[in-house]
Design an enzyme around this catalytic site. Sequence first.
Site, mmCIF file in Angstrom:
data_model
loop_
_atom_site.group_PDB
_atom_site.id
_atom_site.type_symbol
_atom_site.label_atom_id
_atom_site.label_comp_id
_atom_site.label_asym_id
_atom_site.label_seq_id
_atom_site.Cartn_x
_atom_site.Cartn_y
_atom_site.Cartn_z
ATOM 1 N N ASP A 15 0.868 -1.167 0.000
ATOM 2 C CA ASP A 15 0.000 0.000 0.000
ATOM 3 C C ASP A 15 0.908 1.219 0.000
ATOM 4 O OD1 ASP A 15 -1.703 2.113 0.436
ATOM 5 O OD2 ASP A 15 -2.859 1.130 2.019
ATOM 6 N N SER A 19 -0.178 13.506 -16.070
ATOM 7 C CA SER A 19 -1.262 13.553 -17.055
ATOM 8 C C SER A 19 -1.293 14.936 -17.682
ATOM 9 C CB SER A 19 -2.613 13.274 -16.376
ATOM 10 O OG SER A 19 -3.697 13.600 -17.235
ATOM 11 N N TYR A 62 -7.827 15.437 -9.383
ATOM 12 C CA TYR A 62 -6.831 14.876 -10.304
ATOM 13 C C TYR A 62 -5.949 15.990 -10.856
ATOM 14 C CZ TYR A 62 -5.076 11.563 -13.804
ATOM 15 O OH TYR A 62 -4.288 10.737 -14.566
ATOM 16 N N LYS A 75 -1.931 15.940 -9.756
ATOM 17 C CA LYS A 75 -0.980 15.698 -10.838
ATOM 18 C C LYS A 75 -0.127 16.926 -11.128
ATOM 19 C CE LYS A 75 -1.774 11.350 -11.719
ATOM 20 N NZ LYS A 75 -0.736 10.327 -11.432
#
Length: 267
Positions: A68, A147, A161, A165
């Site tokens: 994890d 991304s 997100y 990122k």
Amino acid sequence: MKDLSGRIALVMGAGTAGEEIGNGRATAILMARHGATVICADRDAFSAARTAEMIAAEGGVAEPVAVDATKEVEVASLVSEIIGRHGRIDVLDNNIGVLEVGSVTELSEADWDRLLAVNLKSAIFSMKHVIPHMISQGGGAVVNISSIASIRWAGVPYTLYYTTKAALNHLSRTTAIEIAKSGVRVNTVLPGMIKTPLVSATSGITSAHGVPDMETLWAERDRQVPMGHMGEPWDVAEAVLFLSSDRAKFITGTDLVVDGGMSVQMN
């Protein structure tokens, strides 16, 4: 050409559900094809094992491990075990990430905590514990998977997100400069529209895009890319392989965009 022959590569997020190929699994397989011993790390032990089996079936060398990555103690233990067995880590690929649909006014504190942990802290922990070994051995390559959503609006409110990122990009750049003289390189790959299992598994993604089903969404994503089609996980893997190899020995602190021209179109 065995770009990574004799090297130890740690791929964080090397699993994918079932037999599907995502960015992490594709990267692990490609690194093994190019001579690396690949440590296939994933929270899902079965998925990590399946990636290692795929590599072994091709004659490559891989070791699956369940971890994890949002828990520093587990990451530290994993790195210590790898050093104990192999004496070094030459490549670190941080490929862990999840999507969450929602704007800043909609998301809960629990949402923020979860995505900050998965998308950002996981990379921080692995870099924290791997980079000192790379420095002591005289070099290494870190590749973080971000991304184009980190630099552009993607048409959907992926606030968490976007934020995590973007933070990963700057973490990579600043770390790259901080340790540049050590021989350790840190770079980031920014995929665009890639057809991966992660996309189809994201809750609420079709409704967020205003389409009825995944087939319609796939077609819409193809249409958005200037080249006329989405990329494949193998396209991301090839970029990671390049940045991990000596062919990129004078490249650090760079964001490598893999998006079929989409981010240029979005300017």
